[in-house]
Design an enzyme around this catalytic site. Structure first.
Site, PDB file in Angstrom:
ATOM      1  N   ILE A 132      13.356 -15.887  65.832  1.00  0.00           N
ATOM      2  CA  ILE A 132      12.707 -14.919  65.233  1.00  0.00           C
ATOM      3  C   ILE A 132      12.959 -13.646  65.859  1.00  0.00           C
ATOM      4  O   ILE A 132      13.230 -13.327  66.888  1.00  0.00           O
ATOM      5  CB  ILE A 132      11.198 -15.184  65.548  1.00  0.00           C
ATOM      6  N   GLU A 133      13.137 -12.369  64.980  1.00  0.00           N
ATOM      7  CA  GLU A 133      13.404 -11.242  65.400  1.00  0.00           C
ATOM      8  C   GLU A 133      12.493 -10.319  64.536  1.00  0.00           C
ATOM      9  O   GLU A 133      12.177 -10.385  63.641  1.00  0.00           O
ATOM     10  CB  GLU A 133      14.847 -10.929  64.699  1.00  0.00           C
ATOM     11  N   VAL A 134      11.729  -9.310  65.537  1.00  0.00           N
ATOM     12  CA  VAL A 134      11.057  -8.492  64.963  1.00  0.00           C
ATOM     13  C   VAL A 134      11.510  -7.261  65.017  1.00  0.00           C
ATOM     14  O   VAL A 134      11.931  -6.822  66.317  1.00  0.00           O
ATOM     15  CB  VAL A 134       9.400  -8.586  65.707  1.00  0.00           C
TER      16      VAL A 134
END
Length: 129
Positions: free
Chosen positions: A123-125
């Site tokens: 997951i990349e924010v």
């Protein structure tokens, strides 16, 4: 070309445990749970998109042949400052895999933080500069 793609409507996320996956995405990323369809499938909604959450090996839910969890690499965009994103992730007990780091997204430069969900999806924010 005979047609134009407008946007992504949904992504099917394979997992080992639907309840644990949904709870994590609700707690960490603020998504909303939705039950849909005659078979009462589960989805996670955010903005105008959704993830259909599919348990591995579910015979009555037609999907990809290889339904192994942990094969996604997803990038979510927020307007929340990176320091607040990091503080929230820390409060949720999420281990940061990488970041903050500078990246180039679909709309230009952004700052990203990477971590894993319970199924080991990356997951990349990201926050655009």
């Amino acid at each position: 070309m005979s047609f134009k793609i407008e946007r992504i409507d949904h992504v099917v996320m394979n997992c080992d445990d639907v309840d644990a996956t949904v709870a994590w995405y609700q707690r960490v990323l603020g998504m909303k749970k939705e039950i849909f369809g005659p078979d009462r499938h589960t989805a996670l909604k955010f903005g105008k998109q959704k993830f259909n959450v599919r348990p591995r090996g579910k015979p009555d839910w037609w999907s990809v042949e290889n339904d192994a969890p942990g094969a996604l690499d997803l990038c979510f965009v927020t307007e929340t400052p990176v320091d607040r994103v990091l503080a929230h992730l820390k409060a949720c007990g999420v281990e940061i895999a990488q970041g903050p780091v500078e990246q180039i997204g679909a709309l230009g430069p952004m700052t990203s933080v990477y971590f894993y969900d319970p199924n080991r999806n990356l997951i990349e924010v990201a926050v655009y500069s």
